[in-house]
Design an enzyme around this catalytic site. Sequence first.
Site, PDB file in Angstrom:
ATOM      1  N   TYR A 124      -0.084  -3.264  -0.340  1.00  0.00           N
ATOM      2  CA  TYR A 124      -0.998  -2.792  -1.387  1.00  0.00           C
ATOM      3  C   TYR A 124      -0.498  -1.523  -2.076  1.00  0.00           C
ATOM      4  O   TYR A 124      -1.272  -0.892  -2.790  1.00  0.00           O
ATOM      5  CB  TYR A 124      -2.363  -2.409  -0.797  1.00  0.00           C
ATOM      6  CG  TYR A 124      -3.063  -3.381   0.102  1.00  0.00           C
ATOM      7  CD1 TYR A 124      -3.468  -4.635  -0.357  1.00  0.00           C
ATOM      8  CD2 TYR A 124      -3.392  -3.023   1.402  1.00  0.00           C
ATOM      9  CE1 TYR A 124      -4.175  -5.490   0.461  1.00  0.00           C
ATOM     10  CE2 TYR A 124      -4.104  -3.881   2.232  1.00  0.00           C
ATOM     11  CZ  TYR A 124      -4.487  -5.113   1.752  1.00  0.00           C
ATOM     12  OH  TYR A 124      -5.198  -5.950   2.575  1.00  0.00           O
TER      13      TYR A 124
ATOM     14  N   TYR B  97      -6.823  -2.255   9.610  1.00  0.00           N
ATOM     15  CA  TYR B  97      -5.842  -3.101   8.919  1.00  0.00           C
ATOM     16  C   TYR B  97      -4.418  -2.600   9.172  1.00  0.00           C
ATOM     17  O   TYR B  97      -3.564  -2.627   8.294  1.00  0.00           O
ATOM     18  CB  TYR B  97      -6.178  -3.194   7.422  1.00  0.00           C
ATOM     19  CG  TYR B  97      -7.620  -3.610   7.212  1.00  0.00           C
ATOM     20  CD1 TYR B  97      -8.004  -4.915   7.495  1.00  0.00           C
ATOM     21  CD2 TYR B  97      -8.598  -2.702   6.827  1.00  0.00           C
ATOM     22  CE1 TYR B  97      -9.329  -5.304   7.371  1.00  0.00           C
ATOM     23  CE2 TYR B  97      -9.929  -3.081   6.701  1.00  0.00           C
ATOM     24  CZ  TYR B  97     -10.287  -4.386   6.975  1.00  0.00           C
ATOM     25  OH  TYR B  97     -11.596  -4.764   6.864  1.00  0.00           O
TER      26      TYR B  97
ATOM     27  N   CYS C 171      14.873  -5.084   7.311  1.00  0.00           N
ATOM     28  CA  CYS C 171      15.789  -5.390   6.202  1.00  0.00           C
ATOM     29  C   CYS C 171      15.039  -5.873   4.973  1.00  0.00           C
ATOM     30  O   CYS C 171      15.114  -7.047   4.597  1.00  0.00           O
ATOM     31  CB  CYS C 171      16.804  -6.428   6.661  1.00  0.00           C
ATOM     32  SG  CYS C 171      17.736  -5.814   8.043  1.00  0.00           S
ATOM     33  N   GLU C 172      14.264  -4.986   4.377  1.00  0.00           N
ATOM     34  CA  GLU C 172      13.518  -5.236   3.143  1.00  0.00           C
ATOM     35  C   GLU C 172      13.397  -3.897   2.429  1.00  0.00           C
ATOM     36  O   GLU C 172      13.064  -2.894   3.068  1.00  0.00           O
ATOM     37  CB  GLU C 172      12.071  -5.703   3.450  1.00  0.00           C
ATOM     38  CG  GLU C 172      11.920  -6.979   4.212  1.00  0.00           C
ATOM     39  CD  GLU C 172      12.054  -8.228   3.355  1.00  0.00           C
ATOM     40  OE1 GLU C 172      12.006  -8.125   2.116  1.00  0.00           O
ATOM     41  OE2 GLU C 172      12.235  -9.309   3.947  1.00  0.00           O
TER      42      GLU C 172
HETATM   43  C1  PLP Z   1     -13.401  -7.546   5.681  1.00  0.00           C
HETATM   44  C2  PLP Z   1     -14.837  -7.750   5.712  1.00  0.00           C
HETATM   45  C3  PLP Z   1     -15.705  -6.714   6.095  1.00  0.00           C
HETATM   46  C4  PLP Z   1     -15.236  -5.325   6.428  1.00  0.00           C
HETATM   47  O1  PLP Z   1     -14.714  -4.642   5.333  1.00  0.00           O
HETATM   48  P1  PLP Z   1     -14.369  -3.091   5.450  1.00  0.00           P
HETATM   49  O2  PLP Z   1     -13.868  -2.731   4.111  1.00  0.00           O
HETATM   50  O3  PLP Z   1     -13.332  -2.938   6.494  1.00  0.00           O
HETATM   51  O4  PLP Z   1     -15.622  -2.374   5.810  1.00  0.00           O
HETATM   52  C5  PLP Z   1     -17.047  -6.994   6.166  1.00  0.00           C
HETATM   53  N1  PLP Z   1     -17.536  -8.226   5.876  1.00  0.00           N
HETATM   54  C6  PLP Z   1     -16.732  -9.244   5.496  1.00  0.00           C
HETATM   55  C7  PLP Z   1     -17.320 -10.570   5.199  1.00  0.00           C
HETATM   56  C8  PLP Z   1     -15.369  -9.039   5.390  1.00  0.00           C
HETATM   57  O5  PLP Z   1     -14.577 -10.038   5.003  1.00  0.00           O
END
Ligand code: PLP
Length: 401
Positions: free
Chosen positions: A302, A355, A326-327
Amino acid sequence: MINFQELADQYQTPLYVYDFDYMTEQYEALKSAFKARKSIMAYAVKSNSNLSTIAHFAKMGAGADCVSIGEVRRALLAGVKPYKIIFSGVGKSDAEIKEAIESDILYINVESAAELDRVEMIAQDLGKVSRISVRVNPNIDPKTHPYISTGLHGNKFGVDLNTAKRLYLKANNSEHLDPVGIHFHIGSQLTELDPIREASEIVADLVRSLQVFNLELKFFDVGGGLGIRYDDEKTIEPHDYAQAILGTLSGLDLTIICEPGRFLTANAGYFVSKVLYEKKNDEKRFVIIDGAMNDLLRPSLYSAYHEIMTLKEGATTKADIVGPVCESGDFFAKDYELPELNHNDLVIVKSAGAYGFGMGSNYNTRGRSCEIAVQAGESRIIRARETFEDLVALEKEYLRA
Ligand SMILES: *Cc1c(COP(=O)(O)O)cnc(C)c1O
């Protein structure tokens, strides 16, 4: 303050470190912001799916928001009560739906007309009733990164208002479906209140319009998405967030479900890595560290900004912080001001608790990092470092020379 040098010496690098006390504070802040109503904080498991992380929230009473049956199994294994588990996602397989119904979770969050039919059919085959919610796509621009925006009709998530209404009426007439909730989740890393308030208003109106058909929903699921500070973003206070939502619900007797992920875990996490080499040419200074994009993908995926910390002081110059993969996309930061660094000095990437590990891979046959929890001044391993044997285990028995 966490002693990163001590942890790096004890557990080696690269290393994920999570401050569980910080997670507790964030959880309690959000939970208490909704105290005017009954609420369940359904922790979004995908943000950090380590069993110990899930269990940490479960002990405080949290539920779990899951986006695969694997995550549902994780939640159950970690001690989350089935009646606090929600299963979302645009592409659930028959096997996943079947297992979710058999596990008697709170509800399946349905994201299309076709999926509602599948859920009904599978529930019928099992001779059961499946509790459901419908994910409404309110067509609101959440004003976040396009990859993490989910509440516009151009996104693949949920169904529009008219379809949602039709699905509720259909579910209400089905012997095998029990519509109990309504759901929206307009995006991630939300930093503005207006889109949340608007979405909540639209969805609350839909709840009211369903009452005319004697359809009384019990759960108002506002999704997750609360933003955090990676750099200098303005953020939303939990209290203001809760008030914006609660203000749209007058006259409705609903339990709030909130699905926080990043808000609970991102700033609890640190990715700790060591300098391997420095390398300069006429244009650039590169700091090459032992962590890589396979450990933390967000900068590559991102162009996400993460603050970087070292334990050194002194004059700084700009450097690209890169890994061994290697990127050319394998970087943590570009043109970042850093002091002079030597072999084995630590480079710590902040806001890595959400994440981070979960998006990791074994690309370049790199084992995933060790994960450590720090709580009340003590550290403990919550996932061991992957070995070469772990990486080849599923191939070895098929090996042909
Ligand atoms: C990813 C997701 C969340 C959590 O999102 P955050 O930005 O980490 O708070 C909540 N509900 C659903 C359905 C999601 O896909």
